[in-house]
Design a protein around this motif. Structure first.
Motif, short mmCIF file in Angstrom:
data_model
loop_
_atom_site.label_atom_id
_atom_site.label_comp_id
_atom_site.label_asym_id
_atom_site.label_seq_id
_atom_site.Cartn_x
_atom_site.Cartn_y
_atom_site.Cartn_z
N VAL A 191 12.44 -15.36 -54.81
CA VAL A 191 11.54 -14.84 -53.79
C VAL A 191 10.34 -15.76 -53.70
O VAL A 191 9.72 -16.10 -54.71
N TYR A 192 10.03 -16.20 -52.49
CA TYR A 192 8.90 -17.10 -52.23
C TYR A 192 7.86 -16.34 -51.43
O TYR A 192 8.19 -15.41 -50.69
N THR A 193 6.62 -16.78 -51.53
CA THR A 193 5.54 -16.19 -50.74
C THR A 193 5.08 -17.20 -49.69
O THR A 193 4.76 -18.34 -50.03
N LEU A 194 5.08 -16.77 -48.45
CA LEU A 194 4.56 -17.57 -47.35
C LEU A 194 3.16 -17.07 -47.05
O LEU A 194 2.94 -15.87 -46.87
N ARG A 195 2.20 -17.99 -47.00
CA ARG A 195 0.81 -17.61 -46.74
C ARG A 195 0.28 -18.44 -45.59
O ARG A 195 0.49 -19.65 -45.52
N ILE A 196 -0.41 -17.77 -44.67
CA ILE A 196 -1.11 -18.46 -43.59
C ILE A 196 -2.57 -18.55 -44.02
O ILE A 196 -3.21 -17.53 -44.28
N THR A 197 -3.09 -19.76 -44.10
CA THR A 197 -4.48 -19.96 -44.54
C THR A 197 -5.44 -19.69 -43.39
O THR A 197 -5.04 -19.57 -42.23
N ARG A 198 -6.73 -19.60 -43.71
CA ARG A 198 -7.75 -19.42 -42.67
C ARG A 198 -7.78 -20.60 -41.72
O ARG A 198 -8.16 -20.45 -40.56
N ALA A 199 -7.35 -21.76 -42.19
CA ALA A 199 -7.32 -22.95 -41.35
C ALA A 199 -6.06 -23.01 -40.48
O ALA A 199 -5.86 -23.95 -39.73
N GLY A 200 -5.17 -22.00 -40.61
CA GLY A 200 -3.97 -21.95 -39.79
C GLY A 200 -2.82 -22.79 -40.32
O GLY A 200 -1.91 -23.13 -39.58
N LYS A 201 -2.88 -23.12 -41.61
CA LYS A 201 -1.78 -23.89 -42.22
C LYS A 201 -0.89 -22.95 -43.00
O LYS A 201 -1.29 -21.84 -43.36
N LEU A 202 0.34 -23.40 -43.27
CA LEU A 202 1.30 -22.59 -44.01
C LEU A 202 1.46 -23.12 -45.42
O LEU A 202 1.55 -24.34 -45.63
N ILE A 203 1.51 -22.20 -46.38
CA ILE A 203 1.76 -22.56 -47.78
C ILE A 203 2.93 -21.69 -48.25
O ILE A 203 2.91 -20.48 -48.08
N LEU A 204 3.92 -22.33 -48.84
CA LEU A 204 5.08 -21.62 -49.40
C LEU A 204 5.08 -21.84 -50.89
O LEU A 204 5.12 -22.98 -51.36
N THR A 205 5.01 -20.75 -51.67
CA THR A 205 4.98 -20.85 -53.13
C THR A 205 6.07 -20.00 -53.72
O THR A 205 6.54 -19.04 -53.13
N LYS A 206 6.46 -20.38 -54.93
CA LYS A 206 7.50 -19.66 -55.65
C LYS A 206 6.88 -18.55 -56.45
O LYS A 206 5.80 -18.62 -56.93
#
Length: 55
Positions: free
Chosen positions: A40-55
């Motif tokens: 299961v990965y977590t997708l996060r949208i930052t305040r700057a509008g970028k995407l981060i995908l973490t394990k």
């Protein structure tokens, strides 16, 4: 990637990839869980509008 593979890929017709709206995936929030097999990965949208995908 070797030059031969790069040439083969360049000569293939463009494939249509699916497009997913990140805001829909996060249900309007900033986080979503995405499962791939057992992981299961977590997708996060930052305040700057970028995407981060973490394990």
């Amino acid at each position: 990637m070797t030059l031969n593979i790069a040439r083969e890929l360049a000569n293939q017709p463009a494939q249509r990839l699916p497009i997913y709206d990140a805001n829909s995936l996060t249900d309007g929030g900033s986080l979503a869980n995405i499962q791939l097999g057992e992981q299961v990965y977590t997708l996060r949208i930052t305040r700057a509008g970028k995407l981060i995908l973490t394990k």
